[in-house]
Design a protein around this motif. Structure first.
Motif, short mmCIF file in Angstrom:
data_model
loop_
_atom_site.label_atom_id
_atom_site.label_comp_id
_atom_site.label_asym_id
_atom_site.label_seq_id
_atom_site.Cartn_x
_atom_site.Cartn_y
_atom_site.Cartn_z
N VAL A 64 65.61 80.98 -4.21
CA VAL A 64 64.35 80.76 -3.58
C VAL A 64 64.16 81.67 -2.22
CG1 VAL A 64 63.96 78.43 -4.76
CG2 VAL A 64 65.40 78.56 -2.37
N SER A 90 61.14 72.49 -0.63
CA SER A 90 60.67 71.56 0.28
C SER A 90 61.16 71.14 1.71
CB SER A 90 60.58 70.14 -0.54
OG SER A 90 61.79 69.64 -0.70
N LEU A 91 62.47 71.66 1.73
CA LEU A 91 63.10 71.56 2.75
C LEU A 91 62.57 72.52 4.04
CD1 LEU A 91 66.83 70.67 1.86
CD2 LEU A 91 65.53 69.37 3.52
N ASN A 117 68.69 75.80 4.23
CA ASN A 117 67.51 75.76 3.55
C ASN A 117 66.53 75.55 4.92
OD1 ASN A 117 69.53 75.05 1.69
ND2 ASN A 117 67.99 74.06 0.70
N TYR A 176 62.73 67.18 -2.35
CA TYR A 176 61.88 66.48 -3.08
C TYR A 176 62.83 66.11 -4.66
CZ TYR A 176 60.37 69.66 -6.75
OH TYR A 176 60.27 70.49 -7.61
N HIS A 178 66.17 66.05 -5.13
CA HIS A 178 67.29 65.03 -4.96
C HIS A 178 66.94 63.59 -4.55
CE1 HIS A 178 69.45 68.83 -5.12
NE2 HIS A 178 70.43 68.21 -5.57
N CYS A 275 63.85 71.68 -10.17
CA CYS A 275 63.19 72.24 -8.70
C CYS A 275 62.15 73.31 -9.22
CB CYS A 275 64.32 72.99 -8.06
SG CYS A 275 63.39 73.47 -6.55
FE1 SF4 Z 1 64.98 73.20 -2.00
FE2 SF4 Z 1 65.37 71.04 -3.28
FE3 SF4 Z 1 64.69 73.10 -4.53
FE4 SF4 Z 1 67.15 73.00 -3.56
S1 SF4 Z 1 66.50 71.73 -5.07
S2 SF4 Z 1 65.51 74.79 -3.57
S3 SF4 Z 1 66.76 72.08 -1.62
S4 SF4 Z 1 63.51 71.98 -3.13
#
Ligand code: SF4
Ligand code: 13P
Length: 326
Positions: A64, A90-91, A117, A176, A178, A275
């Motif tokens: 990401v 989301s973090l 993140n 979002y 976890h 994700c």
């Molecule tokens: Fe971000 Fe959660 Fe996706 Fe990891 S799993 S990249 S923390 S949204």
């Protein structure tokens, strides 16, 4: 995707990689075909270490946006491409840099530890970065006379407060994916498989972490499953990791943790444990980003400079022998 199509794209990617002198780094949550064509697959910490030491001229980062930004911060002179520029987190979204700066102004004694993140602008405001694989060490190594501010994952922050006993002010962000895992799902799976170890990511809620046998980063999960005598595991994290677990632990079985909906009822009609950002990258997009050298990560020079030191500090602390790490 058919096996023939995947094989044809993989051949194209391999040729482009040579032509571009590129390295492909992929996170454990990427789709199987991307993991299979990557030079290195790992967790955020392993990927940052690879990015810090690569000799390649181009880094194709299959993960990401904040991960690719980290690679760019460590390699300002190199081309860093991300197959899908909209692959966010989301973090990262939960913690705008201006809001963090405003909070920091309220206490000049804050020592800010930022989970990796987060955006480059948030990294630039931080004293030290951490990942889920080294958060405990980074917090233990923080100056004892400072008030710790941990951003942006409240769940990881709570977990590290428990493991270190060090109080911290926590930002209220979450992953979002976890937070979709609930204790009801783990209780159900525990009843059905009472002897199977449950392994959970620290981004999970406390009610889930408390029921798990092991709480750790994705890379440590792979290591645990490889070494464990158990033949079966319940995996409480994004489902992409199961591909690597199956590859590296032949003969062992991995059960994805069941997901419950907001009413805490079992659900199988959503893809909660995927994700959506990690899954934006596809083999076609990996081919295209190597062909076009785009989408590229570009950052303002002052952010690049200020964000590098806290990342390097993290890498230095993580590389120290445990007794010197604080
Ligand atoms: Fe971000 Fe959660 Fe996706 Fe990891 S799993 S990249 S923390 S949204
Ligand atoms: P890792 O630190 O285990 O790579 O986790 C990163 C992440 O985004 C988890 O959701």
């Amino acid at each position: 995707m058919t096996a023939d199509r995947a094989a044809a794209l993989t051949r194209e990617i391999t040729a482009l990689k040579q032509e571009r002198n590129a390295v492909i780094l992929a996170h454990n949550y990427q789709v199987p075909e991307i993991q299979d064509v990557a030079d290195y697959v790992g967790d955020s910490l392993g990927l940052a270490r690879q990015a810090a030491t690569t000799n390649a001229e181009v880094i194709a980062f299959c993960g990401v946006h904040f991960m690719a930004e980290t690679a760019k911060i460590l390699n300002p002179g190199k081309i860093v491409v991300l197959p899908d520029k909209d692959a966010g987190c989301s973090l990262e979204e939960s913690c705008p840099a201006d809001q963090l700066a405003a909070l920091q102004k309220t206490n000049p004694n804050f020592y800010t530890i930022a989970y990796i993140n987060c955006s480059a602008a948030v990294k630039a405001l931080s004293d030290c970065i951490c990942t889920s694989g080294n958060a405990d060490r980074i917090v233990r190594a923080a100056p004892k006379d400072r008030d710790l501010l941990f951003v942006p994952d409240e769940n990881l922050g709570q977990w590290v407060m428990e493991t270190t006993g060090r109080p911290m002010k926590l930002w209220r962000g979450d992953c979002y994916v976890h937070v979709e895992f609930r204790k009801e799902g783990l209780q159900q799976v525990r009843a059905a498989h009472p002897h199977t170890p449950i392994i959970a990511h620290p981004e999970c809620l406390k009610e889930v972490r408390d029921l798990a046998d092991v709480v750790c980063s994705t890379e440590k999960m792979i290591d645990f499953c490889r070494k464990s005598a158990s033949k079966q595991f319940v995996v409480v994290t994004e489902s992409g990791i199961i591909h690597r677990l199956r590859k590296e632990c032949p003969g062992k079985e991995f059960l994805p943790a069941p997901v419950f909906d907001v009413m805490r009822m079992p659900t199988d009609n959503c893809r909660c444990s995927e994700c959506k950002y990690m899954k934006m990258n596809t083999l076609e997009k990996v081919r295209d980003c190597l062909k076009n050298l785009s989408p590229r990560i570009e950052l303002p020079a002052d952010i690049l400079d200020r964000a590098r030191r806290p990342i390097e500090r993290m890498l230095e602390i993580s590389a120290q022998p445990i007794e010197n790490a604080g």
